[in-house]
Design a protein around this motif. Structure first.
Motif, PDB file in Angstrom:
ATOM      1  N   ALA A 110      33.777  43.441 -29.965  1.00  0.00           N
ATOM      2  CA  ALA A 110      33.406  44.859 -29.975  1.00  0.00           C
ATOM      3  C   ALA A 110      34.647  45.735 -29.954  1.00  0.00           C
ATOM      4  O   ALA A 110      34.719  46.752 -30.654  1.00  0.00           O
ATOM      5  N   GLN A 111      35.642  45.360 -29.166  1.00  0.00           N
ATOM      6  CA  GLN A 111      36.886  46.130 -29.131  1.00  0.00           C
ATOM      7  C   GLN A 111      37.588  46.053 -30.486  1.00  0.00           C
ATOM      8  O   GLN A 111      38.074  47.051 -31.002  1.00  0.00           O
ATOM      9  N   TYR A 112      37.637  44.880 -31.064  1.00  0.00           N
ATOM     10  CA  TYR A 112      38.261  44.705 -32.379  1.00  0.00           C
ATOM     11  C   TYR A 112      37.555  45.565 -33.432  1.00  0.00           C
ATOM     12  O   TYR A 112      38.198  46.244 -34.238  1.00  0.00           O
ATOM     13  N   ASP A 113      36.223  45.545 -33.409  1.00  0.00           N
ATOM     14  CA  ASP A 113      35.459  46.348 -34.366  1.00  0.00           C
ATOM     15  C   ASP A 113      35.744  47.840 -34.182  1.00  0.00           C
ATOM     16  O   ASP A 113      35.869  48.579 -35.163  1.00  0.00           O
ATOM     17  N   ALA A 114      35.858  48.280 -32.932  1.00  0.00           N
ATOM     18  CA  ALA A 114      36.163  49.693 -32.673  1.00  0.00           C
ATOM     19  C   ALA A 114      37.548  50.049 -33.192  1.00  0.00           C
ATOM     20  O   ALA A 114      37.735  51.108 -33.805  1.00  0.00           O
ATOM     21  N   VAL A 115      38.518  49.176 -32.969  1.00  0.00           N
ATOM     22  CA  VAL A 115      39.875  49.434 -33.461  1.00  0.00           C
ATOM     23  C   VAL A 115      39.877  49.520 -34.982  1.00  0.00           C
ATOM     24  O   VAL A 115      40.500  50.408 -35.572  1.00  0.00           O
ATOM     25  N   CYS A 116      39.157  48.611 -35.630  1.00  0.00           N
ATOM     26  CA  CYS A 116      39.097  48.632 -37.097  1.00  0.00           C
ATOM     27  C   CYS A 116      38.409  49.898 -37.611  1.00  0.00           C
ATOM     28  O   CYS A 116      38.829  50.472 -38.614  1.00  0.00           O
ATOM     29  N   SER A 117      37.373  50.333 -36.920  1.00  0.00           N
ATOM     30  CA  SER A 117      36.644  51.533 -37.343  1.00  0.00           C
ATOM     31  C   SER A 117      37.428  52.813 -37.102  1.00  0.00           C
ATOM     32  O   SER A 117      37.463  53.701 -37.937  1.00  0.00           O
ATOM     33  N   TRP A 118      38.039  52.914 -35.930  1.00  0.00           N
ATOM     34  CA  TRP A 118      38.693  54.156 -35.534  1.00  0.00           C
ATOM     35  C   TRP A 118      40.201  54.113 -35.692  1.00  0.00           C
ATOM     36  O   TRP A 118      40.862  55.134 -35.591  1.00  0.00           O
ATOM     37  N   GLY A 119      40.759  52.941 -35.930  1.00  0.00           N
ATOM     38  CA  GLY A 119      42.208  52.806 -35.999  1.00  0.00           C
ATOM     39  C   GLY A 119      42.811  53.102 -37.358  1.00  0.00           C
ATOM     40  O   GLY A 119      44.018  53.062 -37.515  1.00  0.00           O
ATOM     41  N   ALA A 120      41.983  53.382 -38.347  1.00  0.00           N
ATOM     42  CA  ALA A 120      42.512  53.692 -39.679  1.00  0.00           C
ATOM     43  C   ALA A 120      43.227  55.032 -39.632  1.00  0.00           C
ATOM     44  O   ALA A 120      42.670  56.024 -39.163  1.00  0.00           O
ATOM     45  N   PRO A 121      44.481  55.074 -40.082  1.00  0.00           N
ATOM     46  CA  PRO A 121      45.229  56.333 -40.032  1.00  0.00           C
ATOM     47  C   PRO A 121      44.544  57.434 -40.853  1.00  0.00           C
ATOM     48  O   PRO A 121      44.236  57.250 -42.019  1.00  0.00           O
ATOM     49  N   ASN A 122      44.270  58.527 -40.199  1.00  0.00           N
ATOM     50  CA  ASN A 122      43.690  59.693 -40.852  1.00  0.00           C
ATOM     51  C   ASN A 122      44.297  60.908 -40.157  1.00  0.00           C
ATOM     52  O   ASN A 122      43.817  61.351 -39.117  1.00  0.00           O
ATOM     53  N   HIS A 123      45.370  61.415 -40.743  1.00  0.00           N
ATOM     54  CA  HIS A 123      46.122  62.486 -40.090  1.00  0.00           C
ATOM     55  C   HIS A 123      45.265  63.726 -39.872  1.00  0.00           C
ATOM     56  O   HIS A 123      45.411  64.420 -38.859  1.00  0.00           O
TER      57      HIS A 123
END
Length: 129
Positions: free
Chosen positions: A42-55
């Motif tokens: 779940a943590q990995y999925d959250a990082v992948c979802s929200w961790g994409a750089p979007n300035h």
């Protein structure tokens, strides 16, 4: 864990071993349950979802109107130090500290110094300094 949370130097790896001894050896009773694979996924999925750089989305943090202490290790492979500077550049009252010869586990490696830095930051903020 040592490879990700601590820098590859002998000094950092040794500090990592000492911090793991503190984490796993200091308290043997009434410990928190270990995380499960489901929790980690779940943590990995959250990082992948929200961790994409979007300035454009990141710029929302410039609305934070209170002091913020941003800390990182200089060799962190998970959150690169330049992202800490990017974040601090967007938050008007941010202070950055990058801990040398450390990675994602800098706060365990520099536990006493990190605690003192946080105490100093909070003391300065409450005194208006």
């Amino acid at each position: 864990m040592l490879a990700v949370f601590y820098a590859p130097s002998a000094t950092s790896q040794e500090a990592g071993k000492r911090s793991l001894q503190r984490i796993y050896g200091a308290r043997t009773e009434d410990r928190d349950d270990d995380t499960t694979w489901r929790t980690r996924q779940a943590q990995y999925d959250a990082v992948c979802s929200w961790g994409a750089p979007n300035h454009a989305l990141l710029e929302r943090v410039s609305a934070i109107d209170c002091p913020v202490f941003i800390a990182n290790g200089d060799s962190d492979p998970m959150i690169l130090p330049h992202y800490s500077y990017l974040l601090a550049g967007l938050i008007p009252q941010a202070k950055v500290k990058i801990y040398p010869d450390s990675a994602h586990g800098f706060l365990f490696q520099y536990a006493s110094e990190f605690a003192a830095d946080i105490e100093g930051f909070l003391t300065a903020e409450t005194s208006g300094a």
